[in-house]
Design an enzyme around this catalytic site. Structure first.
Site, PDB file in Angstrom:
ATOM      1  CD  GLU A   1      40.060  30.954  39.210  1.00 10.41           C
ATOM      2  OE1 GLU A   1      40.528  31.991  38.738  1.00 10.41           O
ATOM      3  OE2 GLU A   1      39.213  30.268  38.646  1.00 10.41           O
TER       4      GLU A   1
ATOM      5  CB  CYS B   1      43.477  34.867  37.040  1.00  5.68           C
ATOM      6  SG  CYS B   1      42.969  33.299  36.345  1.00  5.68           S
TER       7      CYS B   1
ATOM      8  CB  THR C   1      38.269  33.898  27.286  1.00  3.10           C
ATOM      9  OG1 THR C   1      38.831  33.190  26.184  1.00  3.10           O
ATOM     10  CG2 THR C   1      37.252  33.017  27.983  1.00  3.10           C
TER      11      THR C   1
ATOM     12  CG  HIS D   1      46.325  36.485  33.208  1.00  2.16           C
ATOM     13  ND1 HIS D   1      46.603  35.683  34.286  1.00  2.16           N
ATOM     14  CD2 HIS D   1      45.296  35.890  32.548  1.00  2.16           C
ATOM     15  CE1 HIS D   1      45.783  34.643  34.276  1.00  2.16           C
ATOM     16  NE2 HIS D   1      44.983  34.742  33.230  1.00  2.16           N
TER      17      HIS D   1
ATOM     18  CG  ASN E   1      46.404  30.519  33.367  1.00  2.00           C
ATOM     19  OD1 ASN E   1      46.939  31.181  34.251  1.00  2.00           O
ATOM     20  ND2 ASN E   1      45.207  30.798  32.887  1.00  2.00           N
TER      21      ASN E   1
ATOM     22  CB  SER F   1      37.608  35.582  34.068  1.00  2.00           C
ATOM     23  OG  SER F   1      38.480  35.134  33.075  1.00  2.00           O
TER      24      SER F   1
END
Lengths: 136, 352
Positions: free
Chosen positions: B84, B116, B206, B239, B271, B301
């Site tokens: 991304e 991700c 989230t 993740h 991350n 996401s």
């Protein structure tokens, strides 16, 4: 700094994979590649890739007044390295290194990096830089 | 026989930049609670150098994977790049890496987008492409120089790293796939609009409706499909947006933290988005023994998660030392100031 697209594109493989010329007559390996050996003049040459070869740092310079397109890289560290097996001498940016860590004979390895870019909207030019060897 | 069972991972490799920032610097600069890094269980994050981006990092991860696989790059029929943080909005990153590694021209090459999880979807498709015989080998890369709005809580963790896998026939693999599953819904937990420099997110949203729901959903689908139970796995890699979520999701699935810790890299580098779960897998493969079973569950996401059951073969042993390990990159680090981090990540607006 704007670089013309055709020559940049033609040289991409040499830049990405360190394509060099080995002379079958005098045995010298030269980068960048050329159809004629720049040492003995022979045309009896073959292409070799140096991207998997380690190198030793021979000399370097630290540039505090960089040209357009390199302002973010200051100080720019440029070095001459000699590949360990083929003994080719290569002029390249040095990366992942601090000025106080520079030392002649330091073992280094080639990595693909952003060498320059044409502002925020133009092309990004990738090529090889040398960094200190992570693991012998 | 499931398509997954015909395929496996021939080579794996990662890359982490040398530069790190201590998260205490970010907390201090923006006036966060000084305990914030400990609460996230992340102490430092990796920062790409000024001459690095998702392409250069992905190149090195892929080179490490190629060294381990020991295959002719020209036999790779797909180069799929999950990110991304593409250096170009339009112009594939995959072709630059494919050219630099000598894979071109007889290959597919494209960039994938699903926050991700883009690289993970590419892994599932690579399994299908290899199992069907469409390609012999596929190179999948997850690489990100993750962006975060300066001063946003996301800035504590958004980091830089890459991981690559070479997927091919099971009889050449260092670890083979047993099964996989995906769980995807339309969930607006995190996004970045066109022309926006930084992503926005739904804060606590989230967590439960996004990360936890989708990972638990995918892993339960995998368990139903295979009949496998938590105790059948030696390692679990999820993740890793921070150091706490993977432990919590493991607990929800009945997996002890001891099986999560070996693949938990986020506390040391933050991350790394598309490389987040995959670098955990890479670290485990660096150390795994034949016969061990790994649960891998990346998340992205938007939102979606995948779950894979992966079994390590005898070939892993001869390949572990053929390239740099995650641990080698973790040890190579140099702390930089917030100012240098801001310069490297182009957080300072200049006229050039």
């Amino acid at each position: 700094m704007k670089i013309s697209i055709p020559p940049s594109w033609r040289n991409r493989v040499a830049r990405y994979r360190l394509t060099a010329t080995k002379c079958r007559d005098c045995g010298r390996t030269l980068y960048p590649p050329s159809e004629v050996c720049r040492v003995c003049g022979s045309r009896n040459v073959e292409e070799v890739e140096l991207i998997n070869e380690k190198a030793k740092l021979v000399t370097w310079t630290i540039i505090y007044s960089a040209m357009d397109g390199f302002e973010d890289r200051k100080p720019v560290i440029l070095g001459v390295v000699e590949t360990v097996e083929s003994k080719a001498r290569i002029l390249a940016p040095l990366t992942d290194i601090l000025p106080e860590e520079l030392k002649a004979g330091l073992l280094m390895e080639p990595v693909l990096r952003r060498i320059s870019e044409e502002g925020e909207v133009g092309l990004i030019h990738y090529g090889v830089a040398y960094r200190p060897l992570i693991k012998p | 026989m499931l398509p997954e069972e015909k395929t496996g991972i021939l080579g794996w490799g990662s890359y982490i930049p040398r530069w790190r920032i201590d998260l205490k610097e970010i907390a201090d600069l923006w006036g966060f609670n000084p305990e914030q890094p400990e609460e996230l269980a992340v102490l430092e994050k990796s920062v790409a150098g000024v001459d690095e981006d998702a392409v250069t990092m992905g190149w090195e991860a892929a080179l490490n994977a190629l060294k381990r696989a020991g295959i002719n790059p020209g036999e790779i029929g797909a180069v799929w790049f999950g990110t991304e943080s593409k250096p170009y909005a339009v112009k594939p990153s995959a072709t630059i890496i494919a050219e630099a590694l000598g894979i071109t021209p007889k290959t597919m090459a494209s960039d994938w987008e699903f926050a991700c999880r883009a690289a993970s979807e590419a892994i599932r498709v690579a399994i299908g492409a290899v199992a069907s015989g469409l390609v012999k080998y596929a190179l999948v890369i997850g690489s990100d120089t993750a962006q975060a709005n300066p001063g946003d809580v996301l800035e504590f963790t958004a980091s830089s790293a890459a991981t690559a896998l070479i997927i091919g026939p099971r009889d050449e693999a260092a670890a083979f796939f047993e099964a996989s599953a995906s769980f995807v819904t339309d969930t607006p937990d995190f996004w970045r609009r066109d022309h926006s420099r930084y992503p926005l997110h739904g804060e606590a949203f989230t967590g439960e409706p996004a990360y936890f729901k989708h990972i638990v959903g995918a892993v339960k689908l995998l368990f139903e499909k295979t009949g496998l139970k938590p105790e059948d796995f030696d390692y679990a890699v999820f993740h890793q947006p921070n150091g706490t979520f993977p432990i919590r999701v493991a607990r929800m699935l009945g997996i002890p933290r001891e099986k999560v810790l070996p693949g938990l890299v986020t506390p040391y580098i933050g991350n790394s988005y598309n490389s987040s779960a995959l670098i955990g897998l890479s670290k485990i493969l660096d150390e795994a023994k034949p016969g061990q079973r790994i649960l891998l569950a990346p998340f992205g996401s938007g939102a979606g998660a995948d779950a894979y059951s992966i079994v390590v073969t005898e070939r892993v042993l001869e390949r572990q030392s053929k390239a740099l390990k995650v641990e080698d990159y973790l040890k190579r680090k140099h702390l930089i100031s917030y100012a240098k981090y801001a310069k490297n990540r182009r957080l300072i607006n200049r006229i050039v």
